[in-house]
Design a protein around this motif. Structure first.
Motif, mmCIF file in Angstrom:
data_model
loop_
_atom_site.group_PDB
_atom_site.id
_atom_site.type_symbol
_atom_site.label_atom_id
_atom_site.label_comp_id
_atom_site.label_asym_id
_atom_site.label_seq_id
_atom_site.Cartn_x
_atom_site.Cartn_y
_atom_site.Cartn_z
ATOM 1 N N LEU A 72 17.295 -25.915 -9.544
ATOM 2 C CA LEU A 72 18.649 -26.358 -9.227
ATOM 3 C C LEU A 72 19.668 -26.050 -10.308
ATOM 4 O O LEU A 72 20.853 -25.843 -10.000
ATOM 5 C CB LEU A 72 18.634 -27.871 -8.934
ATOM 6 C CG LEU A 72 17.911 -28.285 -7.646
ATOM 7 C CD1 LEU A 72 17.750 -29.802 -7.592
ATOM 8 C CD2 LEU A 72 18.663 -27.781 -6.416
ATOM 9 N N VAL A 73 19.244 -26.009 -11.572
ATOM 10 C CA VAL A 73 20.211 -25.725 -12.640
ATOM 11 C C VAL A 73 20.339 -24.233 -12.946
ATOM 12 O O VAL A 73 21.329 -23.809 -13.547
ATOM 13 C CB VAL A 73 19.866 -26.488 -13.939
ATOM 14 C CG1 VAL A 73 19.793 -27.983 -13.696
ATOM 15 C CG2 VAL A 73 18.589 -25.983 -14.574
ATOM 16 N N LEU A 74 19.369 -23.442 -12.548
ATOM 17 C CA LEU A 74 19.381 -22.020 -12.929
ATOM 18 C C LEU A 74 20.568 -21.219 -12.382
ATOM 19 O O LEU A 74 21.121 -20.394 -13.131
ATOM 20 C CB LEU A 74 18.074 -21.350 -12.512
ATOM 21 C CG LEU A 74 16.930 -21.461 -13.526
ATOM 22 C CD1 LEU A 74 15.653 -20.848 -12.952
ATOM 23 C CD2 LEU A 74 17.294 -20.766 -14.836
ATOM 24 N N PRO A 75 21.000 -21.396 -11.137
ATOM 25 C CA PRO A 75 22.126 -20.572 -10.658
ATOM 26 C C PRO A 75 23.372 -20.684 -11.525
ATOM 27 O O PRO A 75 24.014 -19.675 -11.852
ATOM 28 C CB PRO A 75 22.362 -21.115 -9.245
ATOM 29 C CG PRO A 75 21.028 -21.619 -8.814
ATOM 30 C CD PRO A 75 20.429 -22.219 -10.061
ATOM 31 N N LEU A 96 4.938 -31.877 -12.798
ATOM 32 C CA LEU A 96 5.051 -30.433 -12.552
ATOM 33 C C LEU A 96 6.120 -30.090 -11.533
ATOM 34 O O LEU A 96 7.084 -29.390 -11.846
ATOM 35 C CB LEU A 96 3.693 -29.874 -12.100
ATOM 36 C CG LEU A 96 3.664 -28.380 -11.764
ATOM 37 C CD1 LEU A 96 4.041 -27.544 -12.981
ATOM 38 C CD2 LEU A 96 2.298 -27.984 -11.221
ATOM 39 N N PHE A 97 5.985 -30.569 -10.311
ATOM 40 C CA PHE A 97 6.912 -30.161 -9.264
ATOM 41 C C PHE A 97 8.323 -30.693 -9.488
ATOM 42 O O PHE A 97 9.302 -30.003 -9.187
ATOM 43 C CB PHE A 97 6.387 -30.577 -7.886
ATOM 44 C CG PHE A 97 5.154 -29.824 -7.465
ATOM 45 C CD1 PHE A 97 5.170 -28.441 -7.361
ATOM 46 C CD2 PHE A 97 3.977 -30.493 -7.194
ATOM 47 C CE1 PHE A 97 4.034 -27.736 -6.985
ATOM 48 C CE2 PHE A 97 2.838 -29.802 -6.819
ATOM 49 C CZ PHE A 97 2.864 -28.416 -6.718
ATOM 50 N N GLY A 98 8.444 -31.902 -10.024
ATOM 51 C CA GLY A 98 9.771 -32.423 -10.327
ATOM 52 C C GLY A 98 10.469 -31.580 -11.377
ATOM 53 O O GLY A 98 11.662 -31.266 -11.265
ATOM 54 N N THR A 99 9.718 -31.198 -12.408
ATOM 55 C CA THR A 99 10.258 -30.314 -13.450
ATOM 56 C C THR A 99 10.684 -28.973 -12.860
ATOM 57 O O THR A 99 11.786 -28.482 -13.123
ATOM 58 C CB THR A 99 9.186 -30.093 -14.546
ATOM 59 O OG1 THR A 99 9.004 -31.312 -15.267
ATOM 60 C CG2 THR A 99 9.602 -28.998 -15.512
ATOM 61 N N ALA A 100 9.817 -28.384 -12.051
ATOM 62 C CA ALA A 100 10.099 -27.065 -11.490
ATOM 63 C C ALA A 100 11.318 -27.092 -10.565
ATOM 64 O O ALA A 100 12.161 -26.189 -10.604
ATOM 65 C CB ALA A 100 8.876 -26.556 -10.727
ATOM 66 N N ARG A 101 11.420 -28.122 -9.727
ATOM 67 C CA ARG A 101 12.539 -28.182 -8.788
ATOM 68 C C ARG A 101 13.861 -28.382 -9.516
ATOM 69 O O ARG A 101 14.880 -27.767 -9.141
ATOM 70 C CB ARG A 101 12.314 -29.318 -7.783
ATOM 71 C CG ARG A 101 13.403 -29.407 -6.717
ATOM 72 C CD ARG A 101 13.556 -28.116 -5.951
ATOM 73 N NE ARG A 101 14.622 -28.183 -4.953
ATOM 74 C CZ ARG A 101 15.477 -27.190 -4.719
ATOM 75 N NH1 ARG A 101 15.396 -26.046 -5.401
ATOM 76 N NH2 ARG A 101 16.411 -27.321 -3.798
ATOM 77 N N LEU A 102 13.872 -29.202 -10.553
ATOM 78 C CA LEU A 102 15.103 -29.408 -11.299
ATOM 79 C C LEU A 102 15.534 -28.110 -11.984
ATOM 80 O O LEU A 102 16.727 -27.786 -12.044
ATOM 81 C CB LEU A 102 14.913 -30.526 -12.326
ATOM 82 C CG LEU A 102 16.162 -31.097 -12.995
ATOM 83 C CD1 LEU A 102 17.223 -31.463 -11.968
ATOM 84 C CD2 LEU A 102 15.808 -32.300 -13.844
#
Length: 268
Positions: A114-117, A105-111
């Motif tokens: 990072l790519v969204l901007p 969960l948290f690894g997916t969310a953090r990645l």
């Protein structure tokens, strides 16, 4: 122009199959996982292996930064890194539970963060989150795994609505049993945790069920992922694997008590 895809969990299973399949179909692919030595066979396909620990902030930042510096963007993110940990809730050490949630969960969310901007700036992006049929249904001895996949479903639904305005699609993939290391070690892990506890009889029944699963090849799910990212208007969810649709249908039409009975009837 080739689209760039970052596929996590690329050292085995669905992640590896997806990285290869996308590379074979014209994508420029970065395959990322902790076990760099397990990804050397990706190089002949034109895939660039990267070391990535999704539980480590610096590793996550370095991975995204390197890809953007080398090719300018990440068009497609496939969050395939995952962990299965099995055993009765009472038996699973909290450290193991936290590690599973951290990865799934948290690894997916953090990645994604990072790519969204960069995706917003480009007004384009495809974010693929690997859930599971276990994100919609439940089976005993899988409480933490199911909790993580149910969470991925909710996270993806919220995210999909948030980022649609920026031209970014969020796609959930719900595989059934798929040939992977997770399936191979699932029964052994289950017996390690609950094989000598008051839950041992149920654990033995479920371990037997694991060994008889009709798991599909990972390429089946890789093709599903490609279908989703290439659709002009992708569906929110794509389902694949043996018996997945019947199981989801039964979950929709049965009451909780009836579904419980159906599950327990298979654990003999």
């Amino acid at each position: 122009m080739k689209k760039t895809a970052l596929v996590t969990g690329a050292s085995a299973g669905i992640g590896k199959a997806t990285a290869i399949y996308l590379a074979q179909n014209g994508y420029y692919v970065y395959g990322a996982a902790r076990r760099l030595e397990k990804m050397q066979d990706l190089i002949p396909y034109g895939i660039k292996p990267m070391s990535l620990d999704v539980t480590n902030e610096e590793s996550l930042k370095a991975c995204v930064s390197q890809i953007i510096s080398e090719v300018g963007c990440i068009d497609i993110l496939v969050n395939s890194a995952g962990l299965g940990s099995y055993g009765a809730l009472e038996d699973v050490p909290m450290q193991e539970a936290r590690n599973l949630i951290d990865i799934n969960l948290f690894g997916t969310a953090r990645l994604i963060q990072l790519v969204l901007p960069q995706m917003r700036e480009n007004k384009f992006g495809k974010i693929v989150n690997l859930s599971s049929v276990g994100g919609k249904v439940y089976f005993p001895m899988g409480s933490w795994y199911h909790a993580s996949k149910h969470a991925i479903e909710g996270l993806s639904d919220c995210l999909r609505v948030e980022v649609k305005q920026f031209g970014i699609d969020v796609i959930v993939i719900e595989p059934g049993a798929t040939k992977s290391e997770m399936i191979e070690i699932g029964a052994a892990d289950l017996m390690r945790v609950s094989g000598n506890t008051p839950y041992q009889n149920l654990a033995k029944s479920i371990a037997k069920t694991y060994s008889s699963m009709n798991a599909v090849e990972p390429i089946v799910i890789a093709k599903l992922i490609k279908k989703g990212i290439e659709a002009k208007q992708p569906k929110a969810r794509y389902v694949g694997g043996d018996m997945v649709r019947p199981i989801l249908f039964m979950r929709r039409i049965l009451s909780d008590k009836m579904f419980d009975k159906m599950i327990l009837s298979q654990m003999k």
